[in-house]
Design a protein around this motif. Structure first.
Motif, PDB file in Angstrom:
ATOM      1  N   ASP A  80      46.444 135.987  50.119  1.00 35.84           N
ATOM      2  CA  ASP A  80      44.827 135.636  50.013  1.00 35.84           C
ATOM      3  C   ASP A  80      45.486 133.845  51.490  1.00 35.84           C
ATOM      4  OD1 ASP A  80      43.429 136.764  48.716  1.00 35.84           O
ATOM      5  OD2 ASP A  80      44.495 136.025  47.555  1.00 35.84           O
ATOM      6  N   ARG A  81      44.539 132.731  51.964  1.00 37.74           N
ATOM      7  CA  ARG A  81      45.164 132.173  51.825  1.00 37.74           C
ATOM      8  C   ARG A  81      45.788 131.074  51.416  1.00 37.74           C
ATOM      9  NH1 ARG A  81      40.744 127.335  54.831  1.00 37.74           N
ATOM     10  NH2 ARG A  81      40.973 126.915  52.359  1.00 37.74           N
ATOM     11  N   GLU A  82      45.391 130.453  51.579  1.00 45.07           N
ATOM     12  CA  GLU A  82      46.294 129.715  49.678  1.00 45.07           C
ATOM     13  C   GLU A  82      47.645 130.123  49.215  1.00 45.07           C
ATOM     14  OE1 GLU A  82      45.982 126.285  51.051  1.00 45.07           O
ATOM     15  OE2 GLU A  82      44.714 126.986  51.696  1.00 45.07           O
ATOM     16  N   ASP A  83      48.016 131.455  48.883  1.00 46.40           N
ATOM     17  CA  ASP A  83      48.294 132.090  48.049  1.00 46.40           C
ATOM     18  C   ASP A  83      49.290 133.131  47.653  1.00 46.40           C
ATOM     19  OD1 ASP A  83      47.486 133.240  46.695  1.00 46.40           O
ATOM     20  OD2 ASP A  83      46.905 131.374  45.047  1.00 46.40           O
ATOM     21  N   PHE A  84      50.115 133.730  47.202  1.00 47.59           N
ATOM     22  CA  PHE A  84      50.141 135.335  47.480  1.00 47.59           C
ATOM     23  C   PHE A  84      49.954 136.125  46.002  1.00 47.59           C
ATOM     24  CE2 PHE A  84      55.036 134.268  48.400  1.00 47.59           C
ATOM     25  CZ  PHE A  84      55.594 135.133  47.095  1.00 47.59           C
ATOM     26  N   SER A  85      49.960 136.536  45.732  1.00 45.90           N
ATOM     27  CA  SER A  85      50.216 137.635  44.254  1.00 45.90           C
ATOM     28  C   SER A  85      51.157 138.773  44.353  1.00 45.90           C
ATOM     29  CB  SER A  85      48.981 138.176  42.834  1.00 45.90           C
ATOM     30  OG  SER A  85      48.162 138.837  44.196  1.00 45.90           O
ATOM     31  N   ILE A  86      51.900 138.881  43.660  1.00 45.51           N
ATOM     32  CA  ILE A  86      52.308 140.143  43.119  1.00 45.51           C
ATOM     33  C   ILE A  86      52.904 140.479  41.549  1.00 45.51           C
ATOM     34  CG2 ILE A  86      54.725 138.686  43.466  1.00 45.51           C
ATOM     35  CD1 ILE A  86      55.848 141.402  44.789  1.00 45.51           C
ATOM     36  N   LYS A  87      52.637 141.811  42.041  1.00 42.91           N
ATOM     37  CA  LYS A  87      53.684 143.116  40.281  1.00 42.91           C
ATOM     38  C   LYS A  87      55.353 142.617  40.174  1.00 42.91           C
ATOM     39  CE  LYS A  87      48.992 143.628  38.664  1.00 42.91           C
ATOM     40  NZ  LYS A  87      48.428 145.062  38.266  1.00 42.91           N
ATOM     41  N   LEU A  88      55.550 142.605  39.285  1.00 45.10           N
ATOM     42  CA  LEU A  88      57.098 142.207  39.519  1.00 45.10           C
ATOM     43  C   LEU A  88      57.297 142.782  38.017  1.00 45.10           C
ATOM     44  CD1 LEU A  88      58.280 139.619  41.410  1.00 45.10           C
ATOM     45  CD2 LEU A  88      58.480 141.356  42.535  1.00 45.10           C
ATOM     46  N   SER A  89      58.938 143.915  38.183  1.00 46.19           N
ATOM     47  CA  SER A  89      58.953 143.779  36.317  1.00 46.19           C
ATOM     48  C   SER A  89      60.122 143.093  35.711  1.00 46.19           C
ATOM     49  CB  SER A  89      59.704 146.017  36.552  1.00 46.19           C
ATOM     50  OG  SER A  89      60.109 145.906  35.141  1.00 46.19           O
ATOM     51  N   PHE A  90      59.902 142.111  34.715  1.00 46.05           N
ATOM     52  CA  PHE A  90      61.023 141.293  33.854  1.00 46.05           C
ATOM     53  C   PHE A  90      60.879 142.094  32.685  1.00 46.05           C
ATOM     54  CE2 PHE A  90      58.323 138.579  36.972  1.00 46.05           C
ATOM     55  CZ  PHE A  90      59.440 137.770  37.285  1.00 46.05           C
ATOM     56  N   ASP A  91      62.509 142.353  32.717  1.00 44.48           N
ATOM     57  CA  ASP A  91      62.615 143.354  31.177  1.00 44.48           C
ATOM     58  C   ASP A  91      61.384 144.397  31.145  1.00 44.48           C
ATOM     59  OD1 ASP A  91      65.131 141.147  30.630  1.00 44.48           O
ATOM     60  OD2 ASP A  91      62.868 139.769  29.693  1.00 44.48           O
ATOM     61  N   GLY A  92      61.266 145.365  31.591  1.00 41.98           N
ATOM     62  CA  GLY A  92      60.906 146.865  32.491  1.00 41.98           C
ATOM     63  C   GLY A  92      59.853 146.231  31.972  1.00 41.98           C
ATOM     64  N   ILE A  93      59.050 144.920  32.184  1.00 40.58           N
ATOM     65  CA  ILE A  93      57.655 145.148  31.420  1.00 40.58           C
ATOM     66  C   ILE A  93      57.199 144.372  33.096  1.00 40.58           C
ATOM     67  CG2 ILE A  93      55.454 143.606  30.788  1.00 40.58           C
ATOM     68  CD1 ILE A  93      57.456 143.146  28.249  1.00 40.58           C
ATOM     69  N   LYS A  94      55.719 145.051  33.773  1.00 43.92           N
ATOM     70  CA  LYS A  94      55.598 144.524  35.197  1.00 43.92           C
ATOM     71  C   LYS A  94      54.188 142.621  34.429  1.00 43.92           C
ATOM     72  CE  LYS A  94      54.695 148.962  37.080  1.00 43.92           C
ATOM     73  NZ  LYS A  94      54.068 150.075  37.689  1.00 43.92           N
ATOM     74  N   ASN A  95      54.419 142.419  35.513  1.00 47.00           N
ATOM     75  CA  ASN A  95      53.605 141.528  35.465  1.00 47.00           C
ATOM     76  C   ASN A  95      53.178 140.565  37.202  1.00 47.00           C
ATOM     77  OD1 ASN A  95      54.670 139.886  32.702  1.00 47.00           O
ATOM     78  ND2 ASN A  95      56.444 140.699  33.074  1.00 47.00           N
ATOM     79  N   GLU A  96      52.081 140.377  36.665  1.00 49.01           N
ATOM     80  CA  GLU A  96      51.608 139.576  38.074  1.00 49.01           C
ATOM     81  C   GLU A  96      52.283 138.320  38.294  1.00 49.01           C
ATOM     82  OE1 GLU A  96      47.730 139.702  40.561  1.00 49.01           O
ATOM     83  OE2 GLU A  96      47.254 139.457  38.548  1.00 49.01           O
ATOM     84  N   LEU A  97      52.543 137.979  39.431  1.00 46.41           N
ATOM     85  CA  LEU A  97      52.684 136.277  39.704  1.00 46.41           C
ATOM     86  C   LEU A  97      51.717 135.793  40.686  1.00 46.41           C
ATOM     87  CD1 LEU A  97      55.602 137.594  38.782  1.00 46.41           C
ATOM     88  CD2 LEU A  97      56.841 135.705  39.694  1.00 46.41           C
ATOM     89  N   ILE A  98      50.963 134.742  40.871  1.00 43.69           N
ATOM     90  CA  ILE A  98      50.240 133.848  42.179  1.00 43.69           C
ATOM     91  C   ILE A  98      51.108 133.089  42.092  1.00 43.69           C
ATOM     92  CG2 ILE A  98      48.219 133.125  42.903  1.00 43.69           C
ATOM     93  CD1 ILE A  98      46.879 134.527  40.106  1.00 43.69           C
ATOM     94  N   ILE A  99      51.766 132.710  43.753  1.00 48.80           N
ATOM     95  CA  ILE A  99      52.394 131.820  43.461  1.00 48.80           C
ATOM     96  C   ILE A  99      51.718 131.273  45.401  1.00 48.80           C
ATOM     97  CG2 ILE A  99      54.921 131.410  45.371  1.00 48.80           C
ATOM     98  CD1 ILE A  99      55.624 133.738  43.311  1.00 48.80           C
TER      99      ILE A  99
END
Length: 149
Positions: A80-99
Motif C-alpha cells: 500500500d502507499r504507507e505500509d505493506f502486509s505479509i503473512k509469515l509462519s511463526f511456530d507453524g502458525i501463519k500470522n499477518e503483519l502490517i508494517i
C-alpha cells in the motif's frame, strides 16, 4: 531569480524518502512476480511504531525491534502507499503483519550484497510535531501586555 523562502535543501530527508520508495518498489515487484534467483530480504522495523500490526505474542517477544526474513515461506504480500502486509509462519502458525514503511530501520538483500539502514523515527513523530505547533500557538508573550514607557 532565487526564491528567498527556501532556506536549505533537506537532502537527508529526501534521501530517506527515496530509500523507502526503493524498498516499496522492490516489494511491489516481488508481490507481482515472486523472488528472483536466490534473492531474499531481511527487513528490520520498530515493533511499537504507530500502525505496526503484529500478534501480541510476537510483540511481547520483540517489544522494540524485529527482523523478518522474506525468502521461501511467505504469503499474501500486499503493498500500500504507507505500509505493506505479509503473512509469515511463526511456530507453524501463519500470522499477518502490517508494517509501515516509516517503521523500517534496515533492509538487506544479502544475495545482491545490498543493504540500507534508516534513521529511527520516533513512533509518533508526526503527532509530536503537531503538538509542538499547537503549543507554540498557545504561547502568550508577556511583552504583549507591557505598556510602553
Amino acid at each position: 531569480m532565487q526564491n528567498k523562502n527556501i532556506l536549505s535543501i533537506d537532502y537527508d530527508s529526501l534521501t530517506v524518502t527515496a530509500m523507502r520508495d526503493l524498498v516499496k518498489k522492490v516489494l511491489s515487484q516481488v508481490s507481482k512476480n515472486g523472488l528472483p534467483d536466490k534473492h531474499h530480504f531481511y527487513i528490520t522495523f520498530i515493533t511499537h511504531f504507530m500502525g505496526v500490526t503484529i500478534p501480541d505474542i510476537i510483540k511481547n517477544k520483540y517489544p522494540d525491534e524485529m527482523t523478518i526474513v522474506i525468502e521461501n515461506s511467505f504469503w499474501d504480500l500486499r503493498i500500500d502507499r504507507e505500509d505493506f502486509s505479509i503473512k509469515l509462519s511463526f511456530d507453524g502458525i501463519k500470522n499477518e503483519l502490517i508494517i509501515p514503511f516509516n517503521s523500517l530501520t534496515a533492509f538487506s538483500d544479502p544475495y545482491a550484497n545490498f543493504h540500507l539502514k534508516f534513521p529511527k523515527l520516533h513512533y509518533n513523530e508526526k503527532q509530536i510535531k503537531e503538538n509542538e505547533t499547537v503549543e507554540k500557538k498557545n504561547i502568550i508573550n508577556i511583552k504583549d501586555f507591557k505598556k510602553d514607557k
